[in-house]
Design a protein around this motif. Structure first.
Motif, mmCIF file in Angstrom:
data_model
loop_
_atom_site.group_PDB
_atom_site.id
_atom_site.type_symbol
_atom_site.label_atom_id
_atom_site.label_comp_id
_atom_site.label_asym_id
_atom_site.label_seq_id
_atom_site.Cartn_x
_atom_site.Cartn_y
_atom_site.Cartn_z
ATOM 1 N N GLU A 182 46.152 13.856 34.480
ATOM 2 C CA GLU A 182 46.483 15.156 33.877
ATOM 3 C C GLU A 182 45.457 16.190 34.338
ATOM 4 O OE1 GLU A 182 49.108 17.376 32.017
ATOM 5 O OE2 GLU A 182 49.271 15.204 31.886
ATOM 6 N N GLU A 183 45.946 17.284 34.875
ATOM 7 C CA GLU A 183 45.065 18.349 35.334
ATOM 8 C C GLU A 183 45.052 19.462 34.301
ATOM 9 O OE1 GLU A 183 45.742 19.721 39.311
ATOM 10 O OE2 GLU A 183 46.268 17.707 39.987
ATOM 11 N N THR A 184 43.854 19.866 33.918
ATOM 12 C CA THR A 184 43.749 20.945 32.948
ATOM 13 C C THR A 184 43.886 22.282 33.665
ATOM 14 O OG1 THR A 184 41.351 20.996 33.171
ATOM 15 C CG2 THR A 184 42.254 19.628 31.405
ATOM 16 N N PHE A 185 44.497 23.232 32.976
ATOM 17 C CA PHE A 185 44.702 24.562 33.542
ATOM 18 C C PHE A 185 43.383 25.316 33.553
ATOM 19 C CE2 PHE A 185 45.665 29.090 32.982
ATOM 20 C CZ PHE A 185 46.382 29.304 34.143
ATOM 21 N N LYS A 186 43.048 25.886 34.693
ATOM 22 C CA LYS A 186 41.816 26.661 34.818
ATOM 23 C C LYS A 186 42.207 28.073 35.196
ATOM 24 C CE LYS A 186 39.285 22.667 36.401
ATOM 25 N NZ LYS A 186 38.697 21.986 37.535
ATOM 26 N N LYS A 187 41.935 28.997 34.295
ATOM 27 C CA LYS A 187 42.258 30.385 34.574
ATOM 28 C C LYS A 187 41.190 30.973 35.484
ATOM 29 C CE LYS A 187 43.622 34.666 32.462
ATOM 30 N NZ LYS A 187 43.968 35.361 31.244
ATOM 31 N N ARG A 188 41.657 31.622 36.529
ATOM 32 C CA ARG A 188 40.738 32.236 37.476
ATOM 33 C C ARG A 188 40.221 33.539 36.889
ATOM 34 N NH1 ARG A 188 41.304 36.000 41.758
ATOM 35 N NH2 ARG A 188 43.434 36.368 41.040
ATOM 36 N N LYS A 189 38.919 33.752 36.983
ATOM 37 C CA LYS A 189 38.330 34.991 36.473
ATOM 38 C C LYS A 189 38.349 36.044 37.568
ATOM 39 C CE LYS A 189 35.457 32.876 33.028
ATOM 40 N NZ LYS A 189 34.205 32.899 32.340
ATOM 41 N N ARG A 190 38.680 37.259 37.159
ATOM 42 C CA ARG A 190 38.715 38.363 38.111
ATOM 43 C C ARG A 190 37.319 38.932 38.329
ATOM 44 N NH1 ARG A 190 43.622 42.158 37.933
ATOM 45 N NH2 ARG A 190 45.169 40.646 38.530
ATOM 46 N N ASP A 191 37.153 39.551 39.488
ATOM 47 C CA ASP A 191 35.899 40.248 39.774
ATOM 48 C C ASP A 191 35.849 41.505 38.917
ATOM 49 O OD1 ASP A 191 35.354 38.350 41.666
ATOM 50 O OD2 ASP A 191 36.171 39.519 43.321
ATOM 51 N N ARG A 192 34.660 41.861 38.481
ATOM 52 C CA ARG A 192 34.481 43.083 37.688
ATOM 53 C C ARG A 192 34.347 44.261 38.628
ATOM 54 N NH1 ARG A 192 36.355 43.223 32.977
ATOM 55 N NH2 ARG A 192 34.998 42.544 31.325
ATOM 56 N N VAL A 193 35.435 44.996 38.828
ATOM 57 C CA VAL A 193 35.430 46.172 39.684
ATOM 58 C C VAL A 193 35.842 47.348 38.820
ATOM 59 C CG1 VAL A 193 36.470 47.260 41.710
ATOM 60 C CG2 VAL A 193 36.013 44.815 41.710
ATOM 61 N N ALA A 194 35.109 48.433 38.890
ATOM 62 C CA ALA A 194 35.421 49.624 38.102
ATOM 63 C C ALA A 194 36.544 50.386 38.810
ATOM 64 C CB ALA A 194 34.186 50.487 37.934
ATOM 65 N N VAL A 195 37.770 50.068 38.477
ATOM 66 C CA VAL A 195 38.909 50.691 39.130
ATOM 67 C C VAL A 195 39.243 52.055 38.547
ATOM 68 C CG1 VAL A 195 39.950 48.528 39.858
ATOM 69 C CG2 VAL A 195 40.500 49.469 37.624
ATOM 70 N N GLU A 196 38.698 52.373 37.374
ATOM 71 C CA GLU A 196 39.033 53.635 36.718
ATOM 72 C C GLU A 196 38.251 54.827 37.258
ATOM 73 O OE1 GLU A 196 35.732 51.681 34.660
ATOM 74 O OE2 GLU A 196 37.754 50.989 35.040
ATOM 75 N N LEU A 197 37.282 54.605 38.130
ATOM 76 C CA LEU A 197 36.448 55.696 38.618
ATOM 77 C C LEU A 197 37.135 56.547 39.691
ATOM 78 C CD1 LEU A 197 33.010 53.884 38.846
ATOM 79 C CD2 LEU A 197 33.907 55.314 37.000
ATOM 80 N N GLU A 198 37.986 55.986 40.451
ATOM 81 C CA GLU A 198 38.608 56.718 41.549
ATOM 82 C C GLU A 198 40.117 56.690 41.394
ATOM 83 O OE1 GLU A 198 38.988 56.346 46.359
ATOM 84 O OE2 GLU A 198 37.246 55.497 45.370
ATOM 85 N N GLU A 199 40.747 57.854 41.506
ATOM 86 C CA GLU A 199 42.197 57.936 41.388
ATOM 87 C C GLU A 199 42.795 58.002 42.781
ATOM 88 O OE1 GLU A 199 43.465 61.020 38.809
ATOM 89 O OE2 GLU A 199 42.534 60.111 37.072
ATOM 90 N N ASP A 200 42.679 56.924 43.475
ATOM 91 C CA ASP A 200 43.172 56.868 44.837
ATOM 92 C C ASP A 200 44.660 56.510 44.832
ATOM 93 O OD1 ASP A 200 43.067 56.905 47.609
ATOM 94 O OD2 ASP A 200 42.714 54.743 47.697
#
Length: 184
Positions: free
Chosen positions: A143-161
């Motif tokens: 049985e393999e346990t589910f491992k949620k991948r953690k996202r990188d902390r990137v400040a996406v709210e700073l630039e409105e590209d």
């Protein structure tokens, strides 16, 4: 059963019956599997009126210890089945269908169904084959346990590209469509 892989020969029984379509004389479909069968040369097994059962081919059913999750999913069905994958036979073949694969994995079958080039039929598993696959899964399943991948902390709210249309000069409504400018 200590092998990480198990192979068993399966005879594939195909039924030929008169077709209901006016464009095809015969209807062909996989009807049953014969565990431990010997070689087949399209031997006639039984005739029932106009319908005929053929031992069309003998193919290996391979079980891998890494695919036990798929086998368990298949065994959990109301009627466990073996998937038989067939293609139209090449010119000069003894029958109209060429048996490519027999599998106990519904995941593998889904891949063949996605292509649309093969004919995929489900055939009920005999009780002995169900027991063999269940024993294989009991011995090798981890049985393999589910491992949620953690996202990188990137400040996406700073630039409105990429917001809005760059042809609009004002900042009041960046989502509105640009007006056509008419030159007089």
């Amino acid at each position: 059963m200590t092998d990480p892989q198990l192979a068993l020969l399966l005879g594939i029984v195909i039924r030929r019956a008169p077709s209901a379509s006016r464009w095809a004389k015969w209807s062909w479909r996989a009807e049953a599997v014969l565990p431990g069968a010997g070689p087949a040369d399209g031997a006639v097994l039984r005739e029932e009126g106009e319908a005929t059962l053929f031992h069309a081919a003998t193919v290996p059913l391979e079980l891998f210890r890494t695919d036990t999750e798929a086998y368990l999913t298949g065994l959990a069905a109301q009627t466990p089945t073996i998937g038989v994958v067939m293609r139209d036979a090449p010119e000069g073949a003894t029958g109209p269908l060429d048996v490519v694969l027999a599998t106990a994995s519904p995941y593998d079958l889904q891949d063949y169904q996605d292509s649309g080039e093969e004919i995929v039929e489900l055939v009920p598993m005999p009780a002995g084959l169900i027991a063999l696959i269940r024993d294989f899964c009991t011995e090798h399943h981890v049985e393999e346990t589910f491992k949620k991948r953690k996202r990188d902390r990137v400040a996406v709210e700073l630039e409105e590209d990429g917001i809005g249309d760059p042809r609009i000069r004002q900042t009041s409504d960046v989502y509105r469509a640009p007006r056509r400018v008419t030159v007089h």
